[in-house]
Design a protein around this motif. Structure first.
Motif, PDB file in Angstrom:
ATOM      1  N   SER A   1      67.811  84.321  25.438  1.00  0.00           N
ATOM      2  CA  SER A   1      67.692  84.874  26.784  1.00  0.00           C
ATOM      3  C   SER A   1      66.278  85.403  26.987  1.00  0.00           C
ATOM      4  O   SER A   1      65.640  85.848  26.037  1.00  0.00           O
ATOM      5  N   TYR A   2      65.829  85.368  28.226  1.00  0.00           N
ATOM      6  CA  TYR A   2      64.444  85.755  28.492  1.00  0.00           C
ATOM      7  C   TYR A   2      64.272  86.199  29.939  1.00  0.00           C
ATOM      8  O   TYR A   2      65.118  85.914  30.799  1.00  0.00           O
ATOM      9  N   ILE A   3      63.177  86.895  30.184  1.00  0.00           N
ATOM     10  CA  ILE A   3      62.707  87.151  31.545  1.00  0.00           C
ATOM     11  C   ILE A   3      61.515  86.226  31.749  1.00  0.00           C
ATOM     12  O   ILE A   3      60.542  86.288  30.999  1.00  0.00           O
ATOM     13  N   GLY A   4      61.606  85.361  32.731  1.00  0.00           N
ATOM     14  CA  GLY A   4      60.522  84.422  33.000  1.00  0.00           C
ATOM     15  C   GLY A   4      59.638  84.941  34.122  1.00  0.00           C
ATOM     16  O   GLY A   4      60.123  85.296  35.202  1.00  0.00           O
ATOM     17  N   TRP A   5      58.339  85.022  33.846  1.00  0.00           N
ATOM     18  CA  TRP A   5      57.371  85.488  34.842  1.00  0.00           C
ATOM     19  C   TRP A   5      56.710  84.275  35.482  1.00  0.00           C
ATOM     20  O   TRP A   5      56.276  83.368  34.776  1.00  0.00           O
ATOM     21  N   ASN A   6      56.633  84.243  36.778  1.00  0.00           N
ATOM     22  CA  ASN A   6      55.979  83.131  37.476  1.00  0.00           C
ATOM     23  C   ASN A   6      54.476  83.208  37.212  1.00  0.00           C
ATOM     24  O   ASN A   6      53.773  83.997  37.828  1.00  0.00           O
ATOM     25  N   ASN A   7      54.005  82.388  36.282  1.00  0.00           N
ATOM     26  CA  ASN A   7      52.605  82.463  35.852  1.00  0.00           C
ATOM     27  C   ASN A   7      51.614  82.061  36.936  1.00  0.00           C
ATOM     28  O   ASN A   7      50.414  82.307  36.812  1.00  0.00           O
ATOM     29  N   ALA A   8      52.114  81.433  38.004  1.00  0.00           N
ATOM     30  CA  ALA A   8      51.245  81.051  39.121  1.00  0.00           C
ATOM     31  C   ALA A   8      51.174  82.158  40.174  1.00  0.00           C
ATOM     32  O   ALA A   8      50.399  82.059  41.127  1.00  0.00           O
ATOM     33  N   HIS A   9      51.956  83.200  40.009  1.00  0.00           N
ATOM     34  CA  HIS A   9      51.970  84.325  40.951  1.00  0.00           C
ATOM     35  C   HIS A   9      50.719  85.177  40.737  1.00  0.00           C
ATOM     36  O   HIS A   9      50.289  85.379  39.597  1.00  0.00           O
ATOM     37  N   PRO A  10      50.095  85.671  41.812  1.00  0.00           N
ATOM     38  CA  PRO A  10      48.870  86.487  41.654  1.00  0.00           C
ATOM     39  C   PRO A  10      49.028  87.661  40.697  1.00  0.00           C
ATOM     40  O   PRO A  10      48.086  88.004  39.971  1.00  0.00           O
ATOM     41  N   ILE A  11      50.199  88.268  40.666  1.00  0.00           N
ATOM     42  CA  ILE A  11      50.419  89.402  39.773  1.00  0.00           C
ATOM     43  C   ILE A  11      50.508  88.959  38.319  1.00  0.00           C
ATOM     44  O   ILE A  11      49.913  89.562  37.426  1.00  0.00           O
ATOM     45  N   PHE A  12      51.245  87.881  38.067  1.00  0.00           N
ATOM     46  CA  PHE A  12      51.551  87.494  36.693  1.00  0.00           C
ATOM     47  C   PHE A  12      50.633  86.424  36.119  1.00  0.00           C
ATOM     48  O   PHE A  12      50.871  85.939  35.016  1.00  0.00           O
ATOM     49  N   SER A  13      49.591  86.088  36.828  1.00  0.00           N
ATOM     50  CA  SER A  13      48.630  85.122  36.286  1.00  0.00           C
ATOM     51  C   SER A  13      47.781  85.740  35.175  1.00  0.00           C
ATOM     52  O   SER A  13      47.175  85.027  34.377  1.00  0.00           O
ATOM     53  N   GLU A  99      60.042  90.949  42.808  1.00  0.00           N
ATOM     54  CA  GLU A  99      61.497  90.787  42.808  1.00  0.00           C
ATOM     55  C   GLU A  99      61.953  90.053  41.556  1.00  0.00           C
ATOM     56  O   GLU A  99      61.346  89.071  41.154  1.00  0.00           O
ATOM     57  N   ILE A 100      63.024  90.555  40.957  1.00  0.00           N
ATOM     58  CA  ILE A 100      63.637  89.893  39.804  1.00  0.00           C
ATOM     59  C   ILE A 100      64.913  89.214  40.295  1.00  0.00           C
ATOM     60  O   ILE A 100      65.842  89.889  40.750  1.00  0.00           O
ATOM     61  N   LYS A 101      64.951  87.903  40.218  1.00  0.00           N
ATOM     62  CA  LYS A 101      66.132  87.175  40.667  1.00  0.00           C
ATOM     63  C   LYS A 101      67.069  86.892  39.494  1.00  0.00           C
ATOM     64  O   LYS A 101      66.623  86.557  38.399  1.00  0.00           O
ATOM     65  N   ILE A 102      68.364  87.037  39.777  1.00  0.00           N
ATOM     66  CA  ILE A 102      69.390  86.706  38.791  1.00  0.00           C
ATOM     67  C   ILE A 102      70.508  85.957  39.494  1.00  0.00           C
ATOM     68  O   ILE A 102      70.607  85.987  40.732  1.00  0.00           O
ATOM     69  N   ASN A 103      71.345  85.275  38.720  1.00  0.00           N
ATOM     70  CA  ASN A 103      72.506  84.624  39.319  1.00  0.00           C
ATOM     71  C   ASN A 103      73.654  85.610  39.430  1.00  0.00           C
ATOM     72  O   ASN A 103      73.930  86.382  38.517  1.00  0.00           O
ATOM     73  N   GLY A 105      77.262  87.343  39.538  1.00  0.00           N
ATOM     74  CA  GLY A 105      78.417  87.220  38.669  1.00  0.00           C
ATOM     75  C   GLY A 105      78.108  87.329  37.196  1.00  0.00           C
ATOM     76  O   GLY A 105      79.017  87.306  36.362  1.00  0.00           O
ATOM     77  N   ASN A 106      76.823  87.469  36.848  1.00  0.00           N
ATOM     78  CA  ASN A 106      76.450  87.605  35.442  1.00  0.00           C
ATOM     79  C   ASN A 106      76.110  89.066  35.179  1.00  0.00           C
ATOM     80  O   ASN A 106      74.996  89.524  35.437  1.00  0.00           O
ATOM     81  N   ALA A 107      77.103  89.799  34.681  1.00  0.00           N
ATOM     82  CA  ALA A 107      76.957  91.243  34.509  1.00  0.00           C
ATOM     83  C   ALA A 107      75.877  91.606  33.498  1.00  0.00           C
ATOM     84  O   ALA A 107      75.175  92.611  33.657  1.00  0.00           O
ATOM     85  N   VAL A 108      75.717  90.793  32.452  1.00  0.00           N
ATOM     86  CA  VAL A 108      74.719  91.094  31.426  1.00  0.00           C
ATOM     87  C   VAL A 108      73.313  90.972  32.007  1.00  0.00           C
ATOM     88  O   VAL A 108      72.470  91.864  31.834  1.00  0.00           O
ATOM     89  N   ARG A 109      73.045  89.871  32.712  1.00  0.00           N
ATOM     90  CA  ARG A 109      71.711  89.694  33.293  1.00  0.00           C
ATOM     91  C   ARG A 109      71.425  90.753  34.352  1.00  0.00           C
ATOM     92  O   ARG A 109      70.289  91.235  34.474  1.00  0.00           O
ATOM     93  N   ALA A 148      60.052  86.739  39.303  1.00  0.00           N
ATOM     94  CA  ALA A 148      60.570  86.823  37.931  1.00  0.00           C
ATOM     95  C   ALA A 148      62.045  86.457  37.955  1.00  0.00           C
ATOM     96  O   ALA A 148      62.729  86.659  38.961  1.00  0.00           O
ATOM     97  N   VAL A 149      62.525  85.909  36.844  1.00  0.00           N
ATOM     98  CA  VAL A 149      63.939  85.544  36.732  1.00  0.00           C
ATOM     99  C   VAL A 149      64.458  85.940  35.353  1.00  0.00           C
ATOM    100  O   VAL A 149      63.696  85.978  34.377  1.00  0.00           O
ATOM    101  N   VAL A 150      65.752  86.237  35.276  1.00  0.00           N
ATOM    102  CA  VAL A 150      66.401  86.436  33.983  1.00  0.00           C
ATOM    103  C   VAL A 150      67.260  85.201  33.741  1.00  0.00           C
ATOM    104  O   VAL A 150      68.149  84.880  34.530  1.00  0.00           O
ATOM    105  N   LEU A 151      66.957  84.500  32.649  1.00  0.00           N
ATOM    106  CA  LEU A 151      67.626  83.231  32.361  1.00  0.00           C
ATOM    107  C   LEU A 151      67.777  83.051  30.852  1.00  0.00           C
ATOM    108  O   LEU A 151      67.405  83.927  30.071  1.00  0.00           O
TER     109      LEU A 151
END
Length: 237
Positions: A1-13, A99-103, A105-109, A148-151
């Motif tokens: 499991s991981y938190i993925g940072w959008n590396n193309a985003h101005p903040i996370f580049s 913003e951190i996006k998650i799916n 119904g996934n209580a852990v994420r 960012a996403v948790v996946l």
């Protein structure tokens, strides 16, 4: 499991911001409190018990102050006194808000994202969590429409081939490199790995690969979870 940072985003580049996010993620506590200890903190995407997994990686500890120092080093400061760090990027003042996006119904994420959000807010980072239906969420991930996403990935226990997830070519056409990570040396390693037959050389290539990812933190690697199964005693053999 991981938190993925959008590396193309101005903040996370900037890798220092991504490193700071990892320092502010209390991964051991997440395993203890959210997974009830049924997990192992990891620092790579390769299956933990494979020989390719680099156990020499020095795990990022939970150290929010180190994270704050890295953000200051990267130019993030609260210049207007609103309690949120900001920085001028391309001539425009940008707040450290994402913003951190998650799916849904996934209580852990959800718990992982909320724990991180609460910690970040203590240090002038305005993060919020958004839950989406799986189909919509996956479409946003494939189209790079996220901060960012948790996946998670379910990785093979046989020899790994990370090309699909990490090669820069896979950032296009809705490929699996959804975070838009691009590194020329990583591309070379992934290409060479597919042509190399010597097992020790292959292991060496992937250990170098993991060292690069460890430095650049395109993901904040979280954990590999342990699963508990119950089988009725009437079943034998």
């Amino acid at each position: 499991s991981y938190i993925g940072w959008n590396n193309a985003h101005p903040i996370f580049s900037d890798k220092r911001v991504r490193q700071a996010m990892t320092y502010m993620t209390n991964r051991k506590q997440i395993v203890k409190s959210i997974l009830f200890g049924l997990g192992e903190v990891v620092d790579s995407h390769i299956y933990f018990f494979r020989p390719e997994y680099d156990k020499s990686l020095k795990s990022y500890p939970f150290d929010p102050q180190k994270g704050v120092a890295l953000l200051h080093e990267a130019g993030w400061k609260d210049t207007d006194g609103d309690g949120v760090l900001d920085k001028v990027i391309d001539g425009k003042k940008i707040p450290l808000r994402f913003e951190i996006k998650i799916n849904s119904g996934n209580a852990v994420r959800e718990s992982v994202a909320l724990v991180l959000m609460d910690e970040l807010r203590k240090h002038g980072i305005a993060a919020n969590v958004r839950q989406l239906d799986w189909t919509i969420f996956l479409n946003d991930v494939k189209n790079h429409q996220f901060d960012a996403v948790v996946l998670g990935w379910q990785m093979q226990t046989t020899e790994p081939d990370a090309y699909q997830v990490w090669h820069s070519s896979q950032a296009a056409n809705k490929g699996s490199n959804a975070i838009s990570y691009k590194n020329a040396r990583v591309d070379e390693i992934l290409d060479q790995y597919r042509r190399e037959f010597d097992e020790q050389k292959r292991i060496g290539l992937y250990k170098e690969f993991q060292q690069i990812l460890h430095e650049e933190q395109p993901y904040t690697f979280l954990y590999v979870s342990k699963r508990v199964s119950a089988v009725h005693r009437r079943f034998e053999g």
